[in-house]
Design a protein around this motif. Sequence first.
Motif, PDB file in Angstrom:
ATOM      1  N   ARG A   1      37.347  36.239  30.764  1.00  0.00           N
ATOM      2  CA  ARG A   1      36.370  36.799  31.691  1.00  0.00           C
ATOM      3  C   ARG A   1      36.484  36.213  33.101  1.00  0.00           C
ATOM      4  NH1 ARG A   1      32.540  39.926  30.047  1.00  0.00           N
ATOM      5  NH2 ARG A   1      31.254  39.338  31.836  1.00  0.00           N
ATOM      6  N   GLU A   2      36.995  34.988  33.209  1.00  0.00           N
ATOM      7  CA  GLU A   2      37.125  34.381  34.532  1.00  0.00           C
ATOM      8  C   GLU A   2      38.095  35.155  35.422  1.00  0.00           C
ATOM      9  OE1 GLU A   2      40.219  32.676  31.848  1.00  0.00           O
ATOM     10  OE2 GLU A   2      38.082  33.127  31.700  1.00  0.00           O
ATOM     11  N   SER A   3      38.897  36.043  34.825  1.00  0.00           N
ATOM     12  CA  SER A   3      39.853  36.833  35.604  1.00  0.00           C
ATOM     13  C   SER A   3      39.241  38.107  36.170  1.00  0.00           C
ATOM     14  CB  SER A   3      41.061  37.202  34.727  1.00  0.00           C
ATOM     15  OG  SER A   3      41.684  36.047  34.208  1.00  0.00           O
ATOM     16  N   LEU A   4      38.096  38.530  35.658  1.00  0.00           N
ATOM     17  CA  LEU A   4      37.524  39.816  36.048  1.00  0.00           C
ATOM     18  C   LEU A   4      37.232  39.924  37.547  1.00  0.00           C
ATOM     19  CD1 LEU A   4      35.112  40.664  33.091  1.00  0.00           C
ATOM     20  CD2 LEU A   4      37.474  41.384  33.452  1.00  0.00           C
ATOM     21  N   PRO A   5      36.681  38.906  38.211  1.00  0.00           N
ATOM     22  CA  PRO A   5      36.433  39.056  39.652  1.00  0.00           C
ATOM     23  C   PRO A   5      37.703  39.315  40.465  1.00  0.00           C
ATOM     24  CG  PRO A   5      35.208  37.189  38.775  1.00  0.00           C
ATOM     25  CD  PRO A   5      36.140  37.622  37.694  1.00  0.00           C
ATOM     26  N   PHE A   6      38.818  38.801  40.002  1.00  0.00           N
ATOM     27  CA  PHE A   6      40.078  38.988  40.717  1.00  0.00           C
ATOM     28  C   PHE A   6      40.598  40.415  40.523  1.00  0.00           C
ATOM     29  CE2 PHE A   6      39.400  34.586  39.846  1.00  0.00           C
ATOM     30  CZ  PHE A   6      39.769  33.955  41.020  1.00  0.00           C
TER      31      PHE A   6
ATOM     32  N   ALA B   1      48.556  41.476  15.100  1.00  0.00           N
ATOM     33  CA  ALA B   1      48.953  42.551  14.190  1.00  0.00           C
ATOM     34  C   ALA B   1      47.981  43.720  14.239  1.00  0.00           C
ATOM     35  CB  ALA B   1      49.056  42.003  12.769  1.00  0.00           C
ATOM     36  N   GLU B   2      46.697  43.438  14.443  1.00  0.00           N
ATOM     37  CA  GLU B   2      45.690  44.496  14.475  1.00  0.00           C
ATOM     38  C   GLU B   2      44.731  44.272  15.645  1.00  0.00           C
ATOM     39  OE1 GLU B   2      43.683  45.228  10.826  1.00  0.00           O
ATOM     40  OE2 GLU B   2      45.530  45.373   9.658  1.00  0.00           O
ATOM     41  N   PRO B   3      45.175  44.640  16.854  1.00  0.00           N
ATOM     42  CA  PRO B   3      44.259  44.521  17.991  1.00  0.00           C
ATOM     43  C   PRO B   3      43.056  45.433  17.805  1.00  0.00           C
ATOM     44  CG  PRO B   3      46.187  45.814  18.594  1.00  0.00           C
ATOM     45  CD  PRO B   3      46.466  45.232  17.235  1.00  0.00           C
ATOM     46  N   SER B   4      41.972  45.100  18.451  1.00  0.00           N
ATOM     47  CA  SER B   4      40.762  45.893  18.298  1.00  0.00           C
ATOM     48  C   SER B   4      40.919  47.269  18.952  1.00  0.00           C
ATOM     49  CB  SER B   4      39.577  45.152  18.918  1.00  0.00           C
ATOM     50  OG  SER B   4      39.782  44.974  20.310  1.00  0.00           O
ATOM     51  N   VAL B   5      40.109  48.211  18.495  1.00  0.00           N
ATOM     52  CA  VAL B   5      40.031  49.524  19.130  1.00  0.00           C
ATOM     53  C   VAL B   5      39.012  49.408  20.263  1.00  0.00           C
ATOM     54  CG1 VAL B   5      39.398  51.947  18.821  1.00  0.00           C
ATOM     55  CG2 VAL B   5      40.640  50.726  17.009  1.00  0.00           C
ATOM     56  N   PRO B   6      39.365  49.814  21.476  1.00  0.00           N
ATOM     57  CA  PRO B   6      38.425  49.651  22.596  1.00  0.00           C
ATOM     58  C   PRO B   6      37.107  50.382  22.345  1.00  0.00           C
ATOM     59  CG  PRO B   6      40.615  50.255  23.385  1.00  0.00           C
ATOM     60  CD  PRO B   6      40.647  50.394  21.903  1.00  0.00           C
ATOM     61  N   HIS B   7      36.054  49.833  22.914  1.00  0.00           N
ATOM     62  CA  HIS B   7      34.757  50.483  22.815  1.00  0.00           C
ATOM     63  C   HIS B   7      34.661  51.681  23.755  1.00  0.00           C
ATOM     64  CE1 HIS B   7      33.784  46.378  21.276  1.00  0.00           C
ATOM     65  NE2 HIS B   7      33.082  47.089  20.429  1.00  0.00           N
TER      66      HIS B   7
ATOM     67  N   PHE C   1      38.928  45.961  31.539  1.00  0.00           N
ATOM     68  CA  PHE C   1      39.171  46.734  32.751  1.00  0.00           C
ATOM     69  C   PHE C   1      37.991  47.648  33.057  1.00  0.00           C
ATOM     70  CE2 PHE C   1      40.929  50.275  35.239  1.00  0.00           C
ATOM     71  CZ  PHE C   1      41.288  49.547  36.361  1.00  0.00           C
ATOM     72  N   PHE C   2      37.374  48.226  32.034  1.00  0.00           N
ATOM     73  CA  PHE C   2      36.174  49.028  32.270  1.00  0.00           C
ATOM     74  C   PHE C   2      35.087  48.181  32.932  1.00  0.00           C
ATOM     75  CE2 PHE C   2      38.117  52.190  29.663  1.00  0.00           C
ATOM     76  CZ  PHE C   2      37.425  53.380  29.890  1.00  0.00           C
ATOM     77  N   GLU C   3      34.953  46.930  32.495  1.00  0.00           N
ATOM     78  CA  GLU C   3      33.932  46.066  33.070  1.00  0.00           C
ATOM     79  C   GLU C   3      34.262  45.706  34.516  1.00  0.00           C
ATOM     80  OE1 GLU C   3      31.694  41.786  32.217  1.00  0.00           O
ATOM     81  OE2 GLU C   3      33.002  42.667  30.688  1.00  0.00           O
ATOM     82  N   ALA C   4      35.538  45.430  34.779  1.00  0.00           N
ATOM     83  CA  ALA C   4      35.944  45.057  36.134  1.00  0.00           C
ATOM     84  C   ALA C   4      35.917  46.239  37.089  1.00  0.00           C
ATOM     85  CB  ALA C   4      37.344  44.450  36.111  1.00  0.00           C
ATOM     86  N   CYS C   5      36.077  47.443  36.544  1.00  0.00           N
ATOM     87  CA  CYS C   5      36.136  48.652  37.368  1.00  0.00           C
ATOM     88  C   CYS C   5      35.180  49.693  36.782  1.00  0.00           C
ATOM     89  CB  CYS C   5      37.576  49.183  37.398  1.00  0.00           C
ATOM     90  SG  CYS C   5      37.825  50.596  38.494  1.00  0.00           S
TER      91      CYS C   5
END
Length: 287
Positions: free
Chosen positions: A221-226, A9-15, A263-267
């Motif tokens: 986080r395990e998806s980030l390398p992919f 209902a209330e997803p976080s606001v991205p940093h 996505f910012f972390e992965a890219c």
Amino acid sequence: MPDCRPPLAEPSVPHRRLPEGACDAHCHVFGPADRFPYAQGRAYTPPDAPYEMLSALHGRVGLTRAVIVQANCHGHDHAALLEAVARGQGRYRGVALLPPQADAALIRTLHEGGVRGARFNFVPHLGAPPPPDVFERIVSSIAALGWHVCLHVDGATIDALLPRLARLPVPFVVDHMGRIRARDGLDAPAFRSLLGLARVPGAWVKVSGMDRIGDGKRPFRESLPFVRALVEALPERTLWGTDWPHPNVAGEMPDDGELVDAFFEACPDQALRRQVLVENPARLYGF
């Protein structure tokens, strides 16, 4: 009654702040069922997640464009999708789920409504794949309008499909990183095949569905390398999407603000992020 859970209902606001024109290249609208009934024989029944909710989500996380993908639960009735695209006033495009008998008139109507691609399912639990003759006929019909093919596949089917895909007269987009399994590792044959799409002209990949390839626990986080490997392998042919409202999620419900931050972390490269989030979808969908 719905048999899958609603989004947060209330997803976080991205940093981190997304660039202007950033596009959610894979999301859905569901219902409301009293106006847009769900299809008979559907594989699942979602809770309503209409345009108003999608638009609010995009405003909350900083997305200004989106591609709404027709999902199995609405079958071949695109009324909800077309209304949402129209209400987006040029900010949204659509991807259709065409019936086997789709003709030029239907495809033209959908095109005028903002649709720019046709989706095909090759994931067994969501139904039988399209017969080859139907697939080829529809692809031929959409080619003149500059559409692309959107493919819902799993890791086990990619290699078998590649010879057909390489011959397509239109671009093709593999949804959700081919639903590979992160636990199999970066050297797994299915993921190597996905990376091999860099050598196939017209092949695109969506780095969406991080939760679907991971262990089901936020923040996936395990998806980030992919994600990182695909963005680097296909920098000009990668798209990013939320998959909101996350139908049929088996693990924890994704937080879309966390997905943006992931996505910012992965890219981490700013120019490459802009390429994936803004320039690539603008080119493929005509924003």
